[in-house]
Write a protein that holds these residues in place. Structure first.
Motif, PDB file in Angstrom:
ATOM      1  N   LEU A   1       0.829  -1.207   0.000  1.00  0.00           N
ATOM      2  CA  LEU A   1       0.000   0.000   0.000  1.00  0.00           C
ATOM      3  C   LEU A   1       0.864   1.257   0.000  1.00  0.00           C
ATOM      4  CD1 LEU A   1      -2.806   1.276   0.176  1.00  0.00           C
ATOM      5  CD2 LEU A   1      -2.654   1.096   2.666  1.00  0.00           C
ATOM      6  N   GLU A   2       1.920   1.244   0.834  1.00  0.00           N
ATOM      7  CA  GLU A   2       2.815   2.405   0.870  1.00  0.00           C
ATOM      8  C   GLU A   2       3.485   2.618  -0.472  1.00  0.00           C
ATOM      9  OE1 GLU A   2       5.450   1.696   4.075  1.00  0.00           O
ATOM     10  OE2 GLU A   2       4.021   2.329   5.629  1.00  0.00           O
ATOM     11  N   THR A   3       3.907   1.511  -1.084  1.00  0.00           N
ATOM     12  CA  THR A   3       4.528   1.622  -2.410  1.00  0.00           C
ATOM     13  C   THR A   3       3.542   2.180  -3.434  1.00  0.00           C
ATOM     14  OG1 THR A   3       5.955  -0.259  -1.902  1.00  0.00           O
ATOM     15  CG2 THR A   3       5.729   0.357  -4.215  1.00  0.00           C
ATOM     16  N   MET A   4       2.291   1.687  -3.365  1.00  0.00           N
ATOM     17  CA  MET A   4       1.267   2.164  -4.301  1.00  0.00           C
ATOM     18  C   MET A   4       0.941   3.637  -4.066  1.00  0.00           C
ATOM     19  SD  MET A   4      -2.570   0.642  -4.959  1.00  0.00           S
ATOM     20  CE  MET A   4      -1.914  -0.916  -5.511  1.00  0.00           C
ATOM     21  N   GLN A   5       0.896   4.013  -2.767  1.00  0.00           N
ATOM     22  CA  GLN A   5       0.612   5.414  -2.476  1.00  0.00           C
ATOM     23  C   GLN A   5       1.701   6.335  -3.016  1.00  0.00           C
ATOM     24  OE1 GLN A   5       0.153   5.354   1.772  1.00  0.00           O
ATOM     25  NE2 GLN A   5      -2.073   5.059   1.681  1.00  0.00           N
ATOM     26  N   LEU A   6       2.947   5.927  -2.843  1.00  0.00           N
ATOM     27  CA  LEU A   6       4.044   6.735  -3.370  1.00  0.00           C
ATOM     28  C   LEU A   6       3.976   6.815  -4.883  1.00  0.00           C
ATOM     29  CD1 LEU A   6       7.006   5.551  -1.099  1.00  0.00           C
ATOM     30  CD2 LEU A   6       5.855   7.767  -1.054  1.00  0.00           C
ATOM     31  N   ARG A   7       3.615   5.698  -5.520  1.00  0.00           N
ATOM     32  CA  ARG A   7       3.592   5.660  -6.974  1.00  0.00           C
ATOM     33  C   ARG A   7       2.414   6.457  -7.536  1.00  0.00           C
ATOM     34  NH1 ARG A   7       3.406   0.593  -7.397  1.00  0.00           N
ATOM     35  NH2 ARG A   7       1.267   0.262  -8.112  1.00  0.00           N
ATOM     36  N   LEU A   8       1.271   6.401  -6.833  1.00  0.00           N
ATOM     37  CA  LEU A   8       0.078   7.073  -7.340  1.00  0.00           C
ATOM     38  C   LEU A   8      -0.026   8.515  -6.848  1.00  0.00           C
ATOM     39  CD1 LEU A   8      -2.621   4.269  -6.973  1.00  0.00           C
ATOM     40  CD2 LEU A   8      -1.324   4.895  -9.007  1.00  0.00           C
ATOM     41  N   LEU A   9       0.258   8.736  -5.567  1.00  0.00           N
ATOM     42  CA  LEU A   9       0.076  10.074  -5.005  1.00  0.00           C
ATOM     43  C   LEU A   9       1.258  10.995  -5.282  1.00  0.00           C
ATOM     44  CD1 LEU A   9      -1.545   9.237  -1.549  1.00  0.00           C
ATOM     45  CD2 LEU A   9      -2.656   9.802  -3.705  1.00  0.00           C
ATOM     46  N   GLY A  10       2.424  10.424  -5.589  1.00  0.00           N
ATOM     47  CA  GLY A  10       3.587  11.261  -5.883  1.00  0.00           C
ATOM     48  C   GLY A  10       3.334  12.257  -6.991  1.00  0.00           C
ATOM     49  N   PRO A  11       2.854  11.802  -8.180  1.00  0.00           N
ATOM     50  CA  PRO A  11       2.564  12.755  -9.271  1.00  0.00           C
ATOM     51  C   PRO A  11       1.497  13.772  -8.901  1.00  0.00           C
ATOM     52  CG  PRO A  11       2.655  10.501 -10.101  1.00  0.00           C
ATOM     53  CD  PRO A  11       2.676  10.408  -8.608  1.00  0.00           C
ATOM     54  N   ILE A  12       0.509  13.354  -8.078  1.00  0.00           N
ATOM     55  CA  ILE A  12      -0.559  14.273  -7.675  1.00  0.00           C
ATOM     56  C   ILE A  12      -0.005  15.382  -6.793  1.00  0.00           C
ATOM     57  CG2 ILE A  12      -2.733  14.464  -6.413  1.00  0.00           C
ATOM     58  CD1 ILE A  12      -3.369  11.609  -7.230  1.00  0.00           C
ATOM     59  N   VAL A  13       0.821  14.996  -5.811  1.00  0.00           N
ATOM     60  CA  VAL A  13       1.439  15.990  -4.922  1.00  0.00           C
ATOM     61  C   VAL A  13       2.332  16.940  -5.724  1.00  0.00           C
ATOM     62  CG1 VAL A  13       3.031  16.317  -3.003  1.00  0.00           C
ATOM     63  CG2 VAL A  13       1.335  14.479  -2.912  1.00  0.00           C
TER      64      VAL A  13
ATOM     65  N   LEU B   1      -1.885   6.382 -13.484  1.00  0.00           N
ATOM     66  CA  LEU B   1      -3.137   7.024 -13.099  1.00  0.00           C
ATOM     67  C   LEU B   1      -4.231   6.840 -14.132  1.00  0.00           C
ATOM     68  CD1 LEU B   1      -1.654  10.374 -11.776  1.00  0.00           C
ATOM     69  CD2 LEU B   1      -2.185   8.312 -10.482  1.00  0.00           C
ATOM     70  N   ARG B   2      -3.916   6.232 -15.255  1.00  0.00           N
ATOM     71  CA  ARG B   2      -4.905   6.062 -16.308  1.00  0.00           C
ATOM     72  C   ARG B   2      -5.836   4.904 -15.964  1.00  0.00           C
ATOM     73  NH1 ARG B   2      -0.641   6.500 -21.373  1.00  0.00           N
ATOM     74  NH2 ARG B   2      -0.163   8.719 -21.114  1.00  0.00           N
ATOM     75  N   GLY B   3      -7.069   5.024 -16.402  1.00  0.00           N
ATOM     76  CA  GLY B   3      -8.025   3.960 -16.185  1.00  0.00           C
ATOM     77  C   GLY B   3      -8.514   3.841 -14.759  1.00  0.00           C
ATOM     78  N   ARG B   4      -8.360   4.891 -13.942  1.00  0.00           N
ATOM     79  CA  ARG B   4      -8.784   4.835 -12.555  1.00  0.00           C
ATOM     80  C   ARG B   4      -9.879   5.863 -12.279  1.00  0.00           C
ATOM     81  NH1 ARG B   4      -5.209   1.950  -9.355  1.00  0.00           N
ATOM     82  NH2 ARG B   4      -3.290   1.321 -10.393  1.00  0.00           N
ATOM     83  N   GLY B   5     -10.722   6.093 -13.272  1.00  0.00           N
ATOM     84  CA  GLY B   5     -11.722   7.149 -13.129  1.00  0.00           C
ATOM     85  C   GLY B   5     -12.784   6.879 -12.093  1.00  0.00           C
ATOM     86  N   VAL B   6     -13.029   5.591 -11.736  1.00  0.00           N
ATOM     87  CA  VAL B   6     -14.078   5.285 -10.777  1.00  0.00           C
ATOM     88  C   VAL B   6     -13.519   5.048  -9.379  1.00  0.00           C
ATOM     89  CG1 VAL B   6     -15.595   4.310 -12.518  1.00  0.00           C
ATOM     90  CG2 VAL B   6     -13.961   2.825 -11.385  1.00  0.00           C
ATOM     91  N   GLU B   7     -12.196   4.996  -9.237  1.00  0.00           N
ATOM     92  CA  GLU B   7     -11.594   4.799  -7.937  1.00  0.00           C
ATOM     93  C   GLU B   7     -11.339   6.157  -7.283  1.00  0.00           C
ATOM     94  OE1 GLU B   7      -8.143   2.388  -8.291  1.00  0.00           O
ATOM     95  OE2 GLU B   7      -9.129   0.834  -9.469  1.00  0.00           O
TER      96      GLU B   7
ATOM     97  N   VAL C   1      -8.627   7.429  -6.250  1.00  0.00           N
ATOM     98  CA  VAL C   1      -7.463   8.078  -6.858  1.00  0.00           C
ATOM     99  C   VAL C   1      -7.849   8.708  -8.189  1.00  0.00           C
ATOM    100  CG1 VAL C   1      -5.169   7.718  -7.829  1.00  0.00           C
ATOM    101  CG2 VAL C   1      -5.808   6.583  -5.701  1.00  0.00           C
ATOM    102  N   GLY C   2      -8.653   7.979  -8.973  1.00  0.00           N
ATOM    103  CA  GLY C   2      -9.094   8.518 -10.258  1.00  0.00           C
ATOM    104  C   GLY C   2      -9.932   9.770 -10.100  1.00  0.00           C
ATOM    105  N   ILE C   3     -10.799   9.788  -9.089  1.00  0.00           N
ATOM    106  CA  ILE C   3     -11.617  10.984  -8.816  1.00  0.00           C
ATOM    107  C   ILE C   3     -10.723  12.155  -8.438  1.00  0.00           C
ATOM    108  CG2 ILE C   3     -13.371  11.940  -7.279  1.00  0.00           C
ATOM    109  CD1 ILE C   3     -14.556   9.132  -7.066  1.00  0.00           C
ATOM    110  N   LEU C   4      -9.699  11.867  -7.614  1.00  0.00           N
ATOM    111  CA  LEU C   4      -8.762  12.918  -7.214  1.00  0.00           C
ATOM    112  C   LEU C   4      -8.000  13.459  -8.415  1.00  0.00           C
ATOM    113  CD1 LEU C   4      -7.397  14.552  -4.990  1.00  0.00           C
ATOM    114  CD2 LEU C   4      -5.819  12.636  -4.639  1.00  0.00           C
ATOM    115  N   VAL C   5      -7.581  12.548  -9.306  1.00  0.00           N
ATOM    116  CA  VAL C   5      -6.852  12.964 -10.516  1.00  0.00           C
ATOM    117  C   VAL C   5      -7.718  13.868 -11.379  1.00  0.00           C
ATOM    118  CG1 VAL C   5      -5.931  12.128 -12.714  1.00  0.00           C
ATOM    119  CG2 VAL C   5      -5.286  10.993 -10.582  1.00  0.00           C
TER     120      VAL C   5
END
Length: 357
Positions: free
Chosen positions: A74-86, A106-112, A114-118
């Motif tokens: 989860l931490e690895t995923m958060q860094l990978r997904l939230l890093g570009p957002i931050v 971040l592509r293809g995550r429109g319903v999750e 993270v996708g909503i945040l993006v």
């Protein structure tokens, strides 16, 4: 969707039961082997209790191990997904509104989530980018509108230093300086009015008053202008009591009447009507002037927009009058529209609720 969820729940329950059965069966045989190795023959209830405790210990240890593994993932995923957002939010905070989140992860995550945040970050950046473009255009327009009369004033003021000017030329130059000074003063007043209307703390002060009497007073106040051009003024108003900000709406009627006089040819005609429409009141002013093209009608209420810049400048227009009208009408929860045809005049219609909340 419900059937799929029920099916997934059934499969999950089956797997959980199967897993628990395997664990407790294995611990039963493990405790049996342990007691046999020690040469002990415990009572059945003691052996069952020992097997149960061992099974619970195994389940807790396995759950803890899975949580540690999932936490790391989860931490690895958060860094990978939230890093570009931050990173994108940091750029936006520094004034870079062109940033967009197009990271492959971040592509293809429109319903999750993270996708909503993006999508929210991209929408925020796009809207801020548009606002910045509008701000730059506004500054450019203001600078141009202020620079134009200042250039004329400076140029003709220098020309007045010439000693060989005739009295007629000198009077002509002074008249131009006075005209440009009035235009500059009017521009400043309009900018201050828009700034005040745009303020979030600004609210209209609605009070009941006779709108028909106000409209007639505006027409009478403009009589020198339309009499000078020998314009026929036809005014038909119904007795109308309106609850609104009287001073603000007075600016609307003055702007619309002045525009109609300005663009109506000598010996032309202007018609003003005021009547009730359901629970609203409608003010219409029609002239037989030069008209407005369809392309210009869609932008005529934008700030600094001029259908014909050269012709507007000759008439002393700044392109703010109709923008102020629309802002005031919007504050009263009303509408303002234009219908026009080039060479056949224009009609401006303002519709307001009888009572403004």
């Amino acid at each position: 969707m419900t059937l799929k969820r029920l099916g997934a729940a059934a499969v999950g329950l089956t797997l959980a039961v199967g897993f628990l059965t395997i664990v407790f069966t294995a611990t039963h045989y493990a405790t049996d082997w342990f007691f046999t190795a020690l040469g002990i023959t415990p009572q059945p209830i003691v052996q069952q209790l020992a097997a149960s405790i061992l099974g619970l210990i195994v389940i807790v240890l396995m759950a803890g191990a899975m949580m540690l593994v999932n936490r790391g993932r989860l931490e690895t995923m958060q860094l990978r997904l939230l890093g570009p957002i931050v990173e994108a939010l940091g750029k936006i905070a520094q004034g870079d509104y062109t940033v967009r989140l197009n990271h492959p992860e971040l592509r293809g995550r429109g319903v999750e989530p993270v996708g909503i945040l993006v999508n929210s970050v991209n929408t925020l950046a796009q809207e801020l980018d548009q606002m910045e473009a509008m701000r730059q255009e506004f500054i450019s327009n203001v600078s141009h509108e202020i620079q134009s009369p200042l250039t004329s004033i400076r140029g003709f003021a220098r020309a007045l230093h010439a000693e060989n000017l005739t009295a007629t030329e000198r009077a002509h130059y002074l008249n131009i300086i006075e005209t440009e000074s009035v235009r500059l003063s009017k521009l400043t007043e309009n900018l201050l009015a828009l700034a005040s209307l745009d303020s979030e703390s600004y609210t209209p002060d609605p009070k009941p008053y006779r709108l028909d009497l106000q409209v007639r007073d505006v027409v009478l106040a403009c009589e020198p202008q339309w009499q000078e051009k020998q314009i026929e003024m036809d005014v038909a108003t119904e007795p109308t009591t309106l609850t609104a900000d009287k001073d603000l709406l007075n600016q609307v009627w003055i702007n619309l009447v002045h525009n109609a006089i300005k663009f109506t040819p000598p010996q032309g005609k202007i018609q003003i009507e005021l009547h009730h429409v359901a629970s609203d009141v409608e003010f219409c002013i029609t002239d037989n002037g030069i008209g407005i093209s369809e392309a210009d009608q869609t932008r005529i209420f934008e700030r600094f927009y001029k259908a014909d810049p050269s012709r507007e400048r000759a008439r002393g227009g700044s392109g703010l009058g109709l923008a102020i009208c629309k802002k005031i009408v919007d504050l009263h929860h009303g509408t303002i529209q234009v219908t026009s045809k080039v060479g056949h005049g224009s009609t401006f219609a303002v519709r307001l609720p009888v009572e403004t909340k």
